[in-house]
Write a protein that holds these residues in place. Structure first.
Motif, PDB file in Angstrom:
ATOM      1  N   HIS A   2       1.131  -1.328  -0.717  1.00 40.63           N
ATOM      2  CA  HIS A   2      -0.169   0.179  -0.336  1.00 40.63           C
ATOM      3  C   HIS A   2       0.844   1.367   0.000  1.00 40.63           C
ATOM      4  O   HIS A   2       2.156   1.013   0.293  1.00 40.63           O
ATOM      5  CB  HIS A   2      -1.051  -0.091   1.224  1.00 40.63           C
ATOM      6  CG  HIS A   2      -0.542  -0.328   2.707  1.00 40.63           C
ATOM      7  ND1 HIS A   2       0.590   0.901   2.893  1.00 40.63           N
ATOM      8  CD2 HIS A   2      -0.193  -0.937   3.881  1.00 40.63           C
ATOM      9  CE1 HIS A   2       1.143   0.290   4.295  1.00 40.63           C
ATOM     10  NE2 HIS A   2       0.164  -0.838   4.611  1.00 40.63           N
ATOM     11  N   CYS A   3       0.039   2.604  -0.237  1.00 38.65           N
ATOM     12  CA  CYS A   3       1.053   3.764  -0.460  1.00 38.65           C
ATOM     13  C   CYS A   3       1.150   3.710   1.028  1.00 38.65           C
ATOM     14  O   CYS A   3       0.290   4.421   1.932  1.00 38.65           O
ATOM     15  CB  CYS A   3      -0.028   4.985  -1.394  1.00 38.65           C
ATOM     16  SG  CYS A   3       1.041   6.177  -1.226  1.00 38.65           S
ATOM     17  N   ARG A   7      -2.097   5.855   2.468  1.00 37.73           N
ATOM     18  CA  ARG A   7      -1.993   4.558   2.586  1.00 37.73           C
ATOM     19  C   ARG A   7      -3.181   3.741   1.329  1.00 37.73           C
ATOM     20  O   ARG A   7      -3.743   2.329   2.009  1.00 37.73           O
ATOM     21  CB  ARG A   7      -3.130   4.025   4.111  1.00 37.73           C
ATOM     22  CG  ARG A   7      -2.210   4.622   4.481  1.00 37.73           C
ATOM     23  CD  ARG A   7      -1.450   4.536   5.746  1.00 37.73           C
ATOM     24  NE  ARG A   7      -0.855   2.999   5.955  1.00 37.73           N
ATOM     25  CZ  ARG A   7       0.214   2.398   6.324  1.00 37.73           C
ATOM     26  NH1 ARG A   7       1.158   2.980   5.814  1.00 37.73           N
ATOM     27  NH2 ARG A   7       0.234   1.752   7.052  1.00 37.73           N
ATOM     28  N   HIS A   8      -3.299   3.671   0.408  1.00 43.40           N
ATOM     29  CA  HIS A   8      -4.438   3.500  -0.845  1.00 43.40           C
ATOM     30  C   HIS A   8      -3.825   1.654  -0.969  1.00 43.40           C
ATOM     31  O   HIS A   8      -2.360   1.563  -0.670  1.00 43.40           O
ATOM     32  CB  HIS A   8      -3.871   3.847  -2.115  1.00 43.40           C
ATOM     33  CG  HIS A   8      -4.385   3.632  -3.204  1.00 43.40           C
ATOM     34  ND1 HIS A   8      -5.796   4.105  -3.146  1.00 43.40           N
ATOM     35  CD2 HIS A   8      -4.676   2.695  -4.300  1.00 43.40           C
ATOM     36  CE1 HIS A   8      -6.294   3.143  -4.127  1.00 43.40           C
ATOM     37  NE2 HIS A   8      -5.012   2.394  -4.735  1.00 43.40           N
ATOM     38  N   ALA A   9      -4.656   1.223  -0.951  1.00 40.89           N
ATOM     39  CA  ALA A   9      -3.915  -0.902  -1.121  1.00 40.89           C
ATOM     40  C   ALA A   9      -3.577  -1.132  -2.141  1.00 40.89           C
ATOM     41  O   ALA A   9      -2.580  -1.843  -1.793  1.00 40.89           O
ATOM     42  CB  ALA A   9      -5.723  -1.679  -0.868  1.00 40.89           C
ATOM     43  N   ASP A  10      -3.132  -0.253  -3.159  1.00 42.01           N
ATOM     44  CA  ASP A  10      -2.136  -0.606  -3.938  1.00 42.01           C
ATOM     45  C   ASP A  10      -1.502   0.165  -5.217  1.00 42.01           C
ATOM     46  O   ASP A  10      -1.202   1.757  -4.614  1.00 42.01           O
ATOM     47  CB  ASP A  10      -3.055  -0.915  -5.715  1.00 42.01           C
ATOM     48  CG  ASP A  10      -2.884  -2.050  -6.447  1.00 42.01           C
ATOM     49  OD1 ASP A  10      -1.099  -2.486  -5.957  1.00 42.01           O
ATOM     50  OD2 ASP A  10      -2.564  -2.273  -7.273  1.00 42.01           O
ATOM     51  N   THR A  11      -0.581   0.222  -5.314  1.00 44.14           N
ATOM     52  CA  THR A  11       0.836   1.599  -6.312  1.00 44.14           C
ATOM     53  C   THR A  11       1.347   0.069  -7.168  1.00 44.14           C
ATOM     54  O   THR A  11       1.352  -0.895  -7.054  1.00 44.14           O
ATOM     55  CB  THR A  11       2.064   1.278  -4.692  1.00 44.14           C
ATOM     56  OG1 THR A  11       2.789   0.103  -4.405  1.00 44.14           O
ATOM     57  CG2 THR A  11       1.852   1.674  -3.693  1.00 44.14           C
ATOM     58  N   CYS A  31       1.781   5.888  -6.442  1.00 45.14           N
ATOM     59  CA  CYS A  31       0.242   5.579  -5.750  1.00 45.14           C
ATOM     60  C   CYS A  31      -0.492   6.082  -7.494  1.00 45.14           C
ATOM     61  O   CYS A  31      -0.163   7.038  -6.737  1.00 45.14           O
ATOM     62  CB  CYS A  31       0.263   6.532  -4.974  1.00 45.14           C
ATOM     63  SG  CYS A  31      -1.285   6.140  -3.932  1.00 45.14           S
ATOM     64  N   SER A  33      -3.424   6.422  -6.801  1.00 48.85           N
ATOM     65  CA  SER A  33      -5.010   7.420  -5.546  1.00 48.85           C
ATOM     66  C   SER A  33      -4.402   9.027  -5.391  1.00 48.85           C
ATOM     67  O   SER A  33      -4.560   9.528  -6.384  1.00 48.85           O
ATOM     68  CB  SER A  33      -4.889   6.834  -4.396  1.00 48.85           C
ATOM     69  OG  SER A  33      -5.795   7.567  -4.272  1.00 48.85           O
ATOM     70  N   GLU A 214       8.456  -1.380   5.379  1.00 50.53           N
ATOM     71  CA  GLU A 214       6.917  -2.491   4.460  1.00 50.53           C
ATOM     72  C   GLU A 214       6.639  -3.616   5.419  1.00 50.53           C
ATOM     73  O   GLU A 214       7.498  -4.320   6.144  1.00 50.53           O
ATOM     74  CB  GLU A 214       7.783  -2.385   3.234  1.00 50.53           C
ATOM     75  CG  GLU A 214       7.661  -1.563   2.523  1.00 50.53           C
ATOM     76  CD  GLU A 214       6.581  -0.073   3.068  1.00 50.53           C
ATOM     77  OE1 GLU A 214       7.131   1.211   2.950  1.00 50.53           O
ATOM     78  OE2 GLU A 214       5.432  -0.583   2.858  1.00 50.53           O
TER      79      GLU A 214
END
Ligand code: ZN
Length: 218
Positions: A2-3, A7-11, A31, A33, A214
């Motif tokens: 996540h970012c 905290r976006h779930a994907d990068t 990211c 987002s 991470e």
């Protein structure tokens, strides 16, 4: 992953580069987002098996914590300790095993520590190798002296005379110190559970300040 910013779930990986020696991959990520970018470094995980049989990720912080004790009052800086921990990790990784015994960490510390500070080395070695007598110290000191003589012969003879006098006091101090301190086996192996977080968990972010670590490698 996540970012680390939102905290976006994907990068998204936008660039991957292998380190010069092939031991790590550095990825530039963005990211989708918030659009911010950061880097991650991927290395193979290095697992330490403790005497108890429990295992944990190798931690440079724990190497530093274990060695710092032996360096009390010595002219050894935090940078010196960080470099030593790096050397230890590199030598362990160079050996190629994904899993190592805690004992091997202590062994890997001895060489670089001897280069860094002879007194700290004697203290550390006395605990790590369970010195039990004056003779153990004398043997270790004899080896240090022989090495010093070799170095002097090899070139810089500058320190030879002065060094011998200094050595006398230092040896005495080291012996006393080691005798007073309890032999902390775990500290000697530099893997004592001191609450410090692992740094070499196989997936360490080098991103902007504050990204921290991470999740452990899969
Ligand atoms: Zn984000």
């Amino acid at each position: 992953m996540h970012c680390p910013f939102c905290r976006h779930a994907d990068t998204r990986v936008i660039d991957s580069r292998t380190a010069e020696d092939g031991s790590a991959i550095r990825r530039r990520r963005q990211c989708p987002s918030c659009g911010r970018r950061f880097s991650t470094v991927e290395t193979s995980s290095l697992t330490v098996v403790k005497r108890s049989g429990a295992s944990e990720p190798f931690s440079r912080d724990k190497v530093v914590a274990g060695v710092r004790k032996a360096c009390q009052g010595r002219p050894v800086s935090d940078d010196d300790l960080a470099l030593l921990a790096q050397q230890v990790e590199e030598s362990l990784r160079a050996a190629g095993a994904a899993q190592i015994d805690a004992h091997e960490i202590g062994l890997a510390i001895l060489g670089p520590l001897r280069q860094l500070d002879e007194v700290a080395y004697l203290r550390f070695a006395s605990v790590y190798s369970s010195f039990s007598s004056l003779e153990d110290f004398e043997d270790a000191i004899a080896i240090l002296r022989a090495e010093r003589a070799e170095r002097s012969a090899a070139g810089s003879g500058a320190r030879a005379g002065q060094g011998d006098e200094e050595q006398g006091d230092e040896d005495h101090g080291a012996g006393e110190r080691a005798g007073r301190e309890p032999a902390d086996e775990q500290a000697a192996a530099a893997q004592a559970t001191d609450g410090s977080a692992p740094t070499a968990d196989g997936f360490v972010s080098l991103g902007p300040a504050g990204t921290g670590r991470e999740a452990p490698a899969r």
